[in-house]
Design an enzyme around this catalytic site. Structure first.
Site, PDB file in Angstrom:
ATOM      1  N   ASN A  55       9.501 -21.880  20.238  1.00  0.00           N
ATOM      2  CA  ASN A  55      10.575 -22.384  19.487  1.00  0.00           C
ATOM      3  C   ASN A  55      11.347 -23.565  20.508  1.00  0.00           C
ATOM      4  O   ASN A  55      12.165 -23.014  21.283  1.00  0.00           O
ATOM      5  CB  ASN A  55      11.612 -21.102  19.067  1.00  0.00           C
ATOM      6  N   ARG A  94       7.625 -22.979  15.951  1.00  0.00           N
ATOM      7  CA  ARG A  94       8.577 -22.899  14.500  1.00  0.00           C
ATOM      8  C   ARG A  94       9.051 -24.344  14.379  1.00  0.00           C
ATOM      9  O   ARG A  94       9.235 -25.107  15.280  1.00  0.00           O
ATOM     10  CB  ARG A  94       9.862 -22.098  15.315  1.00  0.00           C
ATOM     11  N   HIS A 136      16.108 -20.645   7.461  1.00  0.00           N
ATOM     12  CA  HIS A 136      15.897 -19.100   8.218  1.00  0.00           C
ATOM     13  C   HIS A 136      14.655 -18.267   7.320  1.00  0.00           C
ATOM     14  O   HIS A 136      14.822 -17.329   7.113  1.00  0.00           O
ATOM     15  CB  HIS A 136      17.191 -18.060   8.203  1.00  0.00           C
ATOM     16  N   HIS A 159      21.075 -12.835   6.236  1.00  0.00           N
ATOM     17  CA  HIS A 159      20.846 -13.269   7.650  1.00  0.00           C
ATOM     18  C   HIS A 159      22.225 -13.700   8.206  1.00  0.00           C
ATOM     19  O   HIS A 159      22.708 -14.672   7.821  1.00  0.00           O
ATOM     20  CB  HIS A 159      19.924 -14.259   7.672  1.00  0.00           C
ATOM     21  N   LEU A 160      22.871 -12.875   9.125  1.00  0.00           N
ATOM     22  CA  LEU A 160      24.288 -13.329   9.491  1.00  0.00           C
ATOM     23  C   LEU A 160      24.324 -13.433  11.103  1.00  0.00           C
ATOM     24  O   LEU A 160      24.147 -12.203  11.641  1.00  0.00           O
ATOM     25  CB  LEU A 160      25.112 -12.042   8.925  1.00  0.00           C
ATOM     26  N   GLY A 161      24.054 -14.494  11.697  1.00  0.00           N
ATOM     27  CA  GLY A 161      24.252 -14.767  12.994  1.00  0.00           C
ATOM     28  C   GLY A 161      25.089 -15.860  13.041  1.00  0.00           C
ATOM     29  O   GLY A 161      26.344 -15.947  12.238  1.00  0.00           O
ATOM     30  N   ARG A 165      29.969 -23.609  11.118  1.00  0.00           N
ATOM     31  CA  ARG A 165      29.719 -24.474  10.164  1.00  0.00           C
ATOM     32  C   ARG A 165      30.831 -24.104   8.905  1.00  0.00           C
ATOM     33  O   ARG A 165      30.831 -22.904   8.826  1.00  0.00           O
ATOM     34  CB  ARG A 165      28.468 -24.403   9.646  1.00  0.00           C
ATOM     35  N   GLY A 190      22.420 -11.280  14.395  1.00  0.00           N
ATOM     36  CA  GLY A 190      23.029 -10.561  15.499  1.00  0.00           C
ATOM     37  C   GLY A 190      24.392  -9.991  14.701  1.00  0.00           C
ATOM     38  O   GLY A 190      24.782  -8.752  15.022  1.00  0.00           O
ATOM     39  N   VAL A 191      25.192 -10.685  13.643  1.00  0.00           N
ATOM     40  CA  VAL A 191      26.322  -9.870  12.912  1.00  0.00           C
ATOM     41  C   VAL A 191      25.820  -8.881  12.149  1.00  0.00           C
ATOM     42  O   VAL A 191      26.237  -7.789  12.007  1.00  0.00           O
ATOM     43  CB  VAL A 191      26.970 -11.142  12.536  1.00  0.00           C
ATOM     44  N   GLY A 192      24.857  -9.340  11.273  1.00  0.00           N
ATOM     45  CA  GLY A 192      24.285  -8.252  10.298  1.00  0.00           C
ATOM     46  C   GLY A 192      23.752  -7.124  10.909  1.00  0.00           C
ATOM     47  O   GLY A 192      23.870  -5.926  10.143  1.00  0.00           O
ATOM     48  N   GLU A 227      11.657 -12.973  13.876  1.00  0.00           N
ATOM     49  CA  GLU A 227      11.232 -13.986  13.500  1.00  0.00           C
ATOM     50  C   GLU A 227       9.895 -14.495  14.512  1.00  0.00           C
ATOM     51  O   GLU A 227       9.066 -15.253  13.847  1.00  0.00           O
ATOM     52  CB  GLU A 227      12.238 -15.169  13.576  1.00  0.00           C
TER      53      GLU A 227
END
Length: 401
Positions: A10, A94, A183, A211-213, A244, A333-335, A387
């Site tokens: 990646n 990737r 993602h 997908h919460l990062g 963002r 990460g957050v999710g 991933e």
């Protein structure tokens, strides 16, 4: 000897993340990261995962991606896992943007490289770095299959009604303006893993994947196929993210140009790097925001509420798009780690079917798990994304075939 190993790369603008996997049993043999490429303070952290190997770190200037991959090859060779091994079947890359051209993993040749390069205007931060990684790896092992796995590929199943923007068709087509989504490898992996968690086939399950990062996206997956996703032409559209803005009235851009005197570059930086959570409260780490909320910080609380409000809107919208929802899966990460986010996102949506059990939600772990009570009409799950494994699996399936 049958070659069963896949090296996953990646490549970012100043970094290379890598993993070496054996696809006989999806075992990770080594993982690592090269960062700050092109600087005096470059760093390579390499961790062998076989025979009790210990992490190694080397610092010092790494001039470019070619030097970075050469250093990676040297570290792998120290563990008997060198790039010259006959057990290495392929290198999987990737690639962020594949446009409409690439709907599945693809063996890289000159035509593929040219198309990835042609897509640079719609992915100026990512595709150039991806190309550099590919070309460097090809120079190291020109005899080895190199496979591109595209972030956008999973979303190419969206119907035109979801993929098209409501602008002049000729203008949109001339400049490749449409919703691509990102993602994709994560959404593909998590939607299948969620079906497995439910004991059902992916073709029988409708899932909303969150997908919460630092970057964040949602997708509506019907029977294993994406039918809608929150990111669009670029990763800027959709949910509130770390830096963002996500969705906003496009006329804000014209207003900032005319009234604020801002240039297009200024606005690009504002919306991509100085907005979202960091723009709202000065922090883009959900752990820090939660700490500030607990201390009574109103600005952090407002940022969190805006984040959750947008998230709820997408969950509700995708319930409508799918009609029947079997599960909502939190990942990244957050999710995977922020119980407060999961609880707040589902709170109030119980009439639609999802329910969160507070005790189950509070449990931390590395395995896929349900956080909804038994018998809930819509399951709520935490599913760690992978991933790299998804890229390796797609790469190996292609070259093995």
């Amino acid at each position: 000897m049958t070659a069963t190993r896949v090296l996953v790369l990646n490549s970012g603008s100043s970094s290379v993340k890598y993993q070496l996997l054996d696809m006989r049993d999806s075992t990770r043999l080594a993982v690592g990261l090269v960062e700050r490429i092109g600087e005096q303070g470059s760093r390579l952290k390499h961790t062998p995962l076989t025979d009790g190997g210990e992490a190694r770190e080397r610092t010092g200037a790494i001039a470019d991606h070619a030097a970075a991959l050469k250093a990676v090859a040297e570290e792998l060779a120290k563990d008997g896992l060198g790039l010259d091994s006959p057990e290495l079947a392929a290198i999987g890359h990737r690639v962020v943007h594949g446009g409409q051209s690439f709907t599945e993993p693809t063996v890289i040749d000159g035509t593929v490289l040219a198309e990835i390069e042609r897509l640079i205007p719609v992915a100026p931060l990512h595709n150039p770095a991806n190309l550099t990684g590919i070309r460097t790896a090809q120079a190291l092992r020109p005899d080895l299959p190199q496979v591109a796995v595209f972030d956008t590929a999973f979303h190419t199943t969206m119907p035109e009604s979801a993929a098209r923007y409501a602008i002049d068709v000729e203008t949109a087509d001339a400049h490749r303006v449409r919703r691509y989504g990102f993602h994709g490898t994560s959404h593909a992996y998590v939607s299948r893993a969620t079906a497995k968690l439910l004991g059902r086939a992916p073709e029988d399950v409708n899932v909303i994947v969150l997908h919460l990062g630092n970057g964040a996206s949602a997708s509506a997956v019907r029977g294993g196929r994406c039918v809608d996703t929150s990111m669009g032409l670029t990763p800027l559209e959709g949910l509130v993210m770390g830096t963002r803005s996500g969705d906003m009235d496009p006329a804000v851009i014209f207003h900032l140009m005319r009234v604020g005197g801002m240039s297009t570059d200024d606005i690009d930086t504002l919306l991509n790097k100085k907005s979202g959570l960091i723009g709202l409260c000065g922090d883009n780490d959900m752990r820090e925001i939660s700490r500030r909320i607990d201390e009574g910080d109103e600005r952090a609380k407002l940022a969190f509420d805006i984040y959750i409000h947008r998230l709820k809107k997408y969950i509700g919208a995708y319930c409508a798009v799918l009609g029947r929802v079997d599960a909502i899966a939190f990942t990244a990460g957050v999710g995977e780690n922020a119980a407060r986010v999961r609880e707040a996102a589902i709170a109030g949506l119980e009439p639609l079917g999802p329910v969160v059990d507070a005790d189950l939600n509070a449990v931390r772990g590395d395995e896929a798990r349900l956080i909804s009570p038994a018998g809930a009409r819509v399951a709520v799950a935490v599913v760690p994304t992978d991933e790299e494994l998804e890229i390796a699996a797609q790469t190996y399936a292609l070259v093995d075939r």
